[in-house]
Design an enzyme around this catalytic site. Structure first.
Site, PDB file in Angstrom:
ATOM      1  N   SER B 190       1.234  -1.267  -0.209  1.00 17.21           N
ATOM      2  CA  SER B 190       0.186  -0.347  -0.144  1.00 17.21           C
ATOM      3  C   SER B 190       1.081   1.386   0.116  1.00 17.21           C
ATOM      4  O   SER B 190       0.822   1.922  -0.144  1.00 17.21           O
ATOM      5  CB  SER B 190      -1.371  -0.207   1.130  1.00 17.21           C
ATOM      6  OG  SER B 190       0.069  -0.263   2.317  1.00 17.21           O
ATOM      7  N   HIS B 218      -5.450  -3.702  -2.154  1.00 17.44           N
ATOM      8  CA  HIS B 218      -4.819  -2.805  -2.955  1.00 17.44           C
ATOM      9  C   HIS B 218      -5.078  -3.103  -4.317  1.00 17.44           C
ATOM     10  O   HIS B 218      -4.418  -3.174  -4.769  1.00 17.44           O
ATOM     11  CB  HIS B 218      -4.479  -2.012  -2.505  1.00 17.44           C
ATOM     12  CG  HIS B 218      -3.991  -0.919  -0.929  1.00 17.44           C
ATOM     13  ND1 HIS B 218      -4.824   0.145  -1.690  1.00 17.44           N
ATOM     14  CD2 HIS B 218      -3.846  -1.122   0.180  1.00 17.44           C
ATOM     15  CE1 HIS B 218      -4.348   0.965  -0.323  1.00 17.44           C
ATOM     16  NE2 HIS B 218      -4.081   0.377   0.574  1.00 17.44           N
ATOM     17  N   LYS B 249     -12.197  -0.436  -0.150  1.00 17.11           N
ATOM     18  CA  LYS B 249     -11.197   0.405  -1.164  1.00 17.11           C
ATOM     19  C   LYS B 249     -11.680   0.675  -2.555  1.00 17.11           C
ATOM     20  O   LYS B 249     -13.020   1.257  -2.717  1.00 17.11           O
ATOM     21  CB  LYS B 249     -10.524   0.232  -1.040  1.00 17.11           C
ATOM     22  CG  LYS B 249      -9.074   0.266   0.655  1.00 17.11           C
ATOM     23  CD  LYS B 249      -7.898  -0.240   0.502  1.00 17.11           C
ATOM     24  CE  LYS B 249      -7.569  -0.576   1.986  1.00 17.11           C
ATOM     25  NZ  LYS B 249      -7.399   0.318   2.327  1.00 17.11           N
TER      26      LYS B 249
END
Lengths: 419, 415
Positions: B190, B218, B249
């Site tokens: 990340s 991610h 996310k």
């Protein structure tokens, strides 16, 4: 990857072991919103509508309240669905600050910091505030999240017997020489429904110069005259240094939690608490709902008053029927069965009678203390409770435990064999 | 209570120390939905300013996508707002099972279990499946939540140098006698935006009888040709034993996470993972949104394709301008500044120019590795990126770091 036969078999064996001990948890699917009565599917493929739910943390009946739904929808339109960020990057909206301020006002504290859940709040707080020169005095029945939070912290830990003020004092007396001392307790113990003696804890804390932290996850919104929590009930508002609580139970039941407390402590958590720095901000749609809940309960005590009446009615009904309860002082009313298998069978029979209440057993409660944990809600009407009482009586009769003592029940359903 | 002057003094001292070191985190208040353009109050009390957001995990631009909002509205009506329960009591709805099945299909695994967050998934998974007889071998740059999860697990913990396969092999040999071995890595890291070598790791795990754990927070939704994640990009779909990922996310950005993988491991988590047993189920309104996100992504790769194009444009723009970047090809594009104070001043100057991008410094990244972490989104149009590039160039010039090497920047600003 190497999920070869040996490894796979190892896990298959572990799972069989859990099944053999009658500790396997089986989930029932719900096809409706959370409410006093729900539509459930169990076993798989068999749908039963209109079952009375008597085991949710929906204490105030807010989880599907039309006003809360409306507020959530308005927030979806004005502030969106997700923030895709932790707080300090780009995950802080004006409504997050509004909610923090509202919680401080409601709980009577200096300031408040939101977390993704009360679990995460408890996971992060100890390590952020205490180091190896400090000491934590923790009630032996505190919630799993407090246990995990203290495991992640280097401070020395001292467990005292559940709600036992003499034992707490003894430990405080023995362990005076620490930089900072913190006493931590659940406000209401979630498995027994007993309220911590927060007033006496505050007294001891003064005497021994310790901080006090209370987890009011099973209290905020309904315990105390105005529902502020156990510190209100025990007349020590302003004397508790740290309160952690959840929005996942009485306050709408969606998600999120917070720590409320002394200004400097909250400031430190914002800089150092790992779940705050490394996990998402509470989603806007959820924040919108909680804000509405807070406005409603600050305007009127009607819902907590109704919950109190329901609790009284339910407790009396079960007692008169001849069940063994704990010394509960809250809407958590455990029906003690002791044996894990009995708890599960009892739960299945209740389900057949149209009542949804789950058996609790190890590791959620200690071995030999299996139970059906019932929980009252302001969403329940008397007719729900009367129908549920009938079911409890009928099933209690079937297993022949009405009017029996603990020893008698254990003799009939031994705990040595199946925990 | 005894919040004495002494105690207050201790904490005030700590806070002053943080301020003096220049690593005090100040939040900016956003008065709009998450998107490429946001309205921000900063400093507190000042008038709202419209700025381009260059630092959200909103990779696919779905956080306030109309279809997702619509699904959340419908979900509120049909399944309510909250469940006020953990999963195994009365917190499992049909839509939770539907989401678990969808994730399983999307990731190409055997089964999936939801958690309130990926932080909680990582905090709970290791203790649920490993004991003191086992070993966890983790990359040195894995996410904080994995570190906390390993701290809560009795298994032996060892590390290997970041993405160093030779070192990993050494460690696998060293721990050959352990009962169960798990190799643990982020799919995309990340802070640096680089990608784990999953193909090589799969080979090593096969050779040494180890399980492989990958955190895809991610990458789920956009890495790999159809956005399934790093395992797709590396050609090892079906070979990862445990994947953890987040819905917080790219996949809508609200909340929630999951563990997806071998059936038995998922079942172990359902019986034993503490955050699963002791924390709330994901709220119905959130689940409804994620279900629609996965439908959108399963139908078309349009959004991840746009993200890929945007990423190439942005990386090239910054490189041409003369910034020091971290190598990689993901939408995480860190602009290296090394000094914590410089990263904060740079961030403020960008804000003046209408660009929102936060400085990252210790403890979020190692000491002396401060940066502006930019993140590209499918929500960005080229005009956003062009405007943001202009701002970066202008501020880069102001601090005189364009075309300078790492050493030169450190010589000017210290570490």
């Amino acid at each position: 990857m190497s999920f070869e036969k040996d490894i796979k078999n190892y896990y298959i064996q572990q799972l069989s072991f859990i099944r053999e001990q009658n500790l396997f948890k089986q989930e029932k699917q719900i096809h409706s919103p959370q409410f006093a009565s729900i539509n459930a599917e169990y076993p798989k493929g068999v749908r039963t509508d209109g079952i009375i739910n008597i085991c949710s943390n929906n204490y105030l009946g807010m989880s599907d309240h039309p006003e809360v739904i409306k507020a959530a929808k308005e927030t979806l339109d004005s502030r969106g669905y997700g923030m895709s960020s932790v707080r300090f990057i780009c995950g802080t909206q004006d409504i997050h600050i509004d909610l923090e301020n509202k919680m401080s006002l409601f709980l009577g504290m200096d300031d408040t910091i939101l977390f993704s859940s009360a679990f995460d709040a408890n996971l992060g707080i100890f390590e952020a505030l205490l180091d190896e020169e400090c000491a934590i005095f923790t009630d032996s029945l505190n919630h799993a999240s407090i246990i995990d939070g203290t495991r992640l912290c280097k401070a020395k830990k001292f467990r005292y017997a559940n709600n036992d003020m003499d034992d707490l004092q003894l430990k405080l007396e023995e362990e005076k020489d620490h930089k900072i001392k913190l006493i931590v307790t659940d406000g209401v113990f979630s498995m027994d429904g007993i309220v911590a003696q927060v007033d006496k804890i505050c007294e001891l804390a003064k005497m021994y110069k310790a901080l006090v932290m209370v987890d009011d996850s099973h209290a905020t919104g309904f315990i105390g005259k105005n529902g502020r929590g156990t510190h209100e009930l025990h007349n020590v508002m302003g004397e508790v240094d740290i309160i952690s609580t959840t929005f996942g139970k009485a306050l709408g039941g969606a998600s999120g939690g917070c720590i409320s407390g002394r200004q400097e402590l909250i400031d430190i958590l914002r800089q150092k608490a790992r779940p705050y720095l490394f996990s998402n901000s509470i989603s806007p749609v959820v924040v919108g709902g909680v804000l509405k809940v807070m406005n409603m309960i600050m305007e009127s005590t009607e819902r907590r008053d109704k919950l109190e009446l329901n609790t009284q009615f339910w407790k009396n009904g079960l007692k008169e029927a001849g069940f063994i309860l704990t010394n509960t002082e809250s809407p958590i009313i455990p029906v003690m069965l002791f044996n894990a298998k009995l708890a599960q069978d009892f739960s299945l029979d209740l389900y057949a009678e149209g009542v949804y209440a789950i058996g609790f057993f190890y590791p959620v409660v200690p071995k030999g203390k299996a139970r059906i944990r019932t929980q009252m809600s302001a969403a329940h009407e008397t007719e729900h409770l009367e129908k549920a009482l009938d079911a409890f009586r009928k099933v209690g009769k079937k297993y022949d435990i009405l009017g029996r003592t603990r020893e008698e029940i254990i003799e009939m359903y031994p705990i040595s064999i199946s925990l | 209570m005894a919040y004495s002057d002494k105690v207050r003094g201790i904490y005030t001292g700590t806070l002053n120390e943080i301020r003096e070191k220049g690593i005090f985190k100040q939040e900016r208040f956003i008065h709009s939905s998450q998107a490429a353009d946001i309205e921000v109050e900063f400093p507190t009390g000042s008038e709202l300013k419209k700025v381009i957001n260059m630092c959200a995990n909103n990779y696919l631009g779905l956080s306030s996508h109309p279809d997702v909002i619509k699904a959340a509205h419908a979900g509120l009506d049909s399944r309510g707002y909250g469940m006020s329960s953990v999963r195994f009591i009365c917190g499992t709805q049909d839509i939770h099972k539907e989401l678990e099945a969808k994730v399983t299909k999307f990731l190409g695994t055997e089964d999936t279990i939801l958690f309130p967050s990926c932080m909680d998934a990582n905090a709970g998974v290791f203790e649920a499946i490993l004991t003191g007889e086992d070993v966890m071998i983790s990359d040195r740059l894995v996410h904080a939540s994995i570190i906390d999860g390993m701290r809560l697990c009795a298994a032996l913990h060892d590390t290997f140098k970041h993405s160093d396969m030779a070192h990993l092999e050494e460690k696998l040999q060293l721990h050959a006698d352990k009962r169960l071995k798990v190799v643990i890595t982020d799919g995309v890291f990340s802070m640096d935006g680089d990608t784990a070598k999953l193909d090589e790791m799969v080979a090593l795990c096969e050779k040494y009888d180890a399980m492989l754990f990958v955190d895809e927070s991610h990458s789920s939704g956009f890495i790999g040709k159809t956005g399934r994640g790093t395992h797709e990009k590396c050609g090892v779909v079906g070979k990862i034993d445990i994947i953890t990922t987040t819905f917080g996310k790219a996949l809508g950005g609200a909340s929630g996470g999951c563990v997806s993988g071998r059936k038995e491991l998922v079942e172990m988590c359902r019986q034993k993972a503490r955050p699963y047993l002791f924390s709330n189920t994901i709220a119905p309104v959130v689940v409804s949104g994620v279900n629609t996100v996965l439908d959108i992504l399963s139908k078309s790769t349009e959004r991840r394709d746009k993200l890929e194009r945007n990423t190439q444009f942005w990386r090239k723009g910054l490189t041409d301008a003369g910034f020091v970047l971290k190598d990689g090809d993901t939408p995480i594009v860190p602009v290296m500044l090394f000094n914590a104070k410089l990263s904060q001043d740079f961030s403020k100057a960008l804000y003046e120019e209408g660009v929102y991008a936060i400085g990252f410094f210790f403890p979020v990244v190692p000491q002396g590795q401060a940066r502006i972490r930019t993140q590209v989104s499918a929500g960005h149009e080229i005009h956003h990126l062009e405007k943001a590039l202009e701002a970066f160039k202008k501020v880069g010039k102001k601090f005189d770091i364009l075309g300078k090497t790492k050493q030169e920047i450190i010589a000017m600003y210290g570490q």
